[in-house]
Each structure stands twice: as C-alpha cells, then as structure tokens.
Design an enzyme around this catalytic site. Structure first.
Site, short mmCIF file in Angstrom:
data_model
loop_
_atom_site.label_atom_id
_atom_site.label_comp_id
_atom_site.label_asym_id
_atom_site.label_seq_id
_atom_site.Cartn_x
_atom_site.Cartn_y
_atom_site.Cartn_z
N CYS A 111 0.85 -1.20 0.00
CA CYS A 111 0.00 0.00 0.00
C CYS A 111 0.88 1.25 0.00
O CYS A 111 1.77 1.39 0.85
CB CYS A 111 -0.90 -0.01 1.24
N GLU A 112 0.65 2.15 -0.94
CA GLU A 112 1.51 3.32 -1.05
C GLU A 112 1.23 4.36 0.02
O GLU A 112 1.99 5.33 0.16
CB GLU A 112 1.38 3.95 -2.44
N HIS A 113 0.16 4.19 0.78
CA HIS A 113 -0.17 5.18 1.81
C HIS A 113 0.54 4.93 3.13
O HIS A 113 0.85 5.87 3.86
CB HIS A 113 -1.69 5.20 2.04
N HIS A 114 0.76 3.66 3.46
CA HIS A 114 1.42 3.34 4.73
C HIS A 114 2.59 2.37 4.56
O HIS A 114 3.22 2.00 5.54
CB HIS A 114 0.41 2.72 5.70
N GLN A 152 -4.99 -0.58 -4.84
CA GLN A 152 -5.55 -1.78 -5.47
C GLN A 152 -6.34 -1.44 -6.73
O GLN A 152 -6.29 -2.19 -7.71
CB GLN A 152 -6.42 -2.55 -4.49
N HIS A 180 -5.61 -5.73 3.14
CA HIS A 180 -4.68 -4.61 3.30
C HIS A 180 -4.28 -4.54 4.76
O HIS A 180 -5.12 -4.32 5.64
CB HIS A 180 -5.37 -3.30 2.90
N CYS A 182 -2.80 -2.27 6.20
CA CYS A 182 -3.03 -0.94 6.77
C CYS A 182 -4.43 -0.85 7.36
O CYS A 182 -4.71 0.03 8.19
CB CYS A 182 -2.80 0.15 5.73
#
Length: 223
Positions: A111-114, A152, A180, A182
């Site tokens: 996941c590119e956010h976390h 995703q 995920h 996250c």
C-alpha cells in the site's frame, strides 16, 4: 497537525488514488539500483536511530542494508521498466473462441499510503482476438505491477491495460480480492475484511459475459 497533513492523512486512510498511472518522477532512473540501495540504507539507519534502536546490536546492524535491498530488488522491483516481463503472443491456431481465465494468481503488493503489505488473489480473463499469450505471462504481468507502491484500484486497471495492449483486444477483465494490512493491523484493525476491485473491458462490460467470468472464479458480486 496542520490542515494539509490532516487532509493527506484522510486521503491515505481512505485509500484515495490520484491516477491510473504510477506516480513516478521524470528522473526516477537516473541513478543505479546500487546507488539507490546505498541512499535508502542511510535513510533506514536514520529512521531506526530516531526510534531509539541500537544499530550496534548484532540483530539490527544489517537491517538497513537488508531493507534497502528488499525495497529496490524485491518488493518495489516493478517500478523499474527494465524488469517488465516480455509478453510474446502466438497465433490462436486452434481457434479457441471462448474466454480464457487464469484464477487465483497470488498478489503481493504494498500500500503506497502506509507502506504495509497487500496480500490477495487476482483473477484475469481475456477473449482472444486472434492472439494468445502464455499462461505464465499473465502471472508475471500481475506480479510486475504488484511490485511497487500501489493502490488496489490502480493495480487492477494496470493489469487490464497491459493485457489489452499485449493481446490487441479490449476483451480483458481482472478481479482482485485482497487484504490490506493498513486496515487489518492498524487504524480500524479489522482482520476479517478484504477489498474487491474489478476492471472490465470490451465484451466483459456485457452482463452475460461478465457473469460467466464471475461464475468461473466463483465470486459473486452486484453490478
């Protein structure tokens, strides 16, 4: 926390993507993998030191280098266009005219956010327009686009677009069902939930063809 940071945190927690293309800078590949590893190694050392870890401990002293190599060579290796799998096609000489479905392709992404793992399965299908592709190439395409910081929804679209280009047909579909971490291990910490995304092209936009595909993969959903 500033208003801007609050807004960015909300985008990340809600897994909002900004484009179907991976956001890469124009100078992303001006330095070598080895130079990237050395730079990231220093950054990881800084993070661990800031957290209070003792990097002279035998268990930790190799961690910055291991993490840097893992980022560049493994879990984010799909950022490098030189690692894109070649996708030779072949004439459909046996005239197979129905859809071909590759089920349960393992997805390991991040996941590119976390920067936490995304783990699940992809189901990919196409209807030949005169060409076919080796089955393992479908797995390799999924793996290539998964090995990068991802959302995703974007991953699903990228897989479909790549196969449409390779096979010269719009008749491609992909469904991904993934967990995920996250969501599972932080924030709401819901270990049971998973996320399902789908992208349907060409004939797969038609209800009957889409339903046939979903029946093949035994995944029922509402459309």
């Amino acid at each position: 926390m500033s208003i801007d940071n609050e807004f960015l945190d909300e985008m990340g927690d809600n897994h909002i993507a900004t484009s179907s293309d991976t956001p890469l800078r124009a100078d992303a590949f001006t330095i070598s993998d080895e130079e990237k590893i050395e730079s990231i190694k220093k950054d990881v050392e800084s993070i661990l030191t800031t957290l209070g870890m003792d990097l002279t401990d035998d268990s930790l002293k190799g961690t910055p280098n291991r993490v840097a190599k893992m980022f560049v060579k493994e879990i984010f290796g799909g950022l490098n266009p030189n690692k894109k799998p070649s996708s030779s096609t072949f004439d459909n000489k046996y005239k197979y005219g129905e859809m071909l479905v590759e089920k349960n392709i393992v997805v390991y992404s991040t996941c590119e956010h976390h920067l936490l793992p995304i783990v699940g399965r992809a189901h990919v299908a196409y209807i030949s327009n005169g060409s076919v592709v080796g089955l393992s190439k479908m797995n390799r395409i999924v793996d290539y686009y998964a090995k990068r910081p991802q959302v995703q929804e974007r991953l699903t679209i990228q897989i479909v677009k790549e196969l449409q280009k390779v096979l010269n047909t719009e008749d491609v579909a992909c469904v991904i069902d993934a967990k995920h971490l996250c969501v599972n291990s932080r924030g709401i910490r819901d270990i049971e939930s998973s996320t399902v995304t789908a992208e349907f092209g060409g004939k797969f936009k038609e209800e009957q063809t889409r339903r046939e595909f979903l029946d093949y993969i035994k995944l029922d959903t509402q459309f």
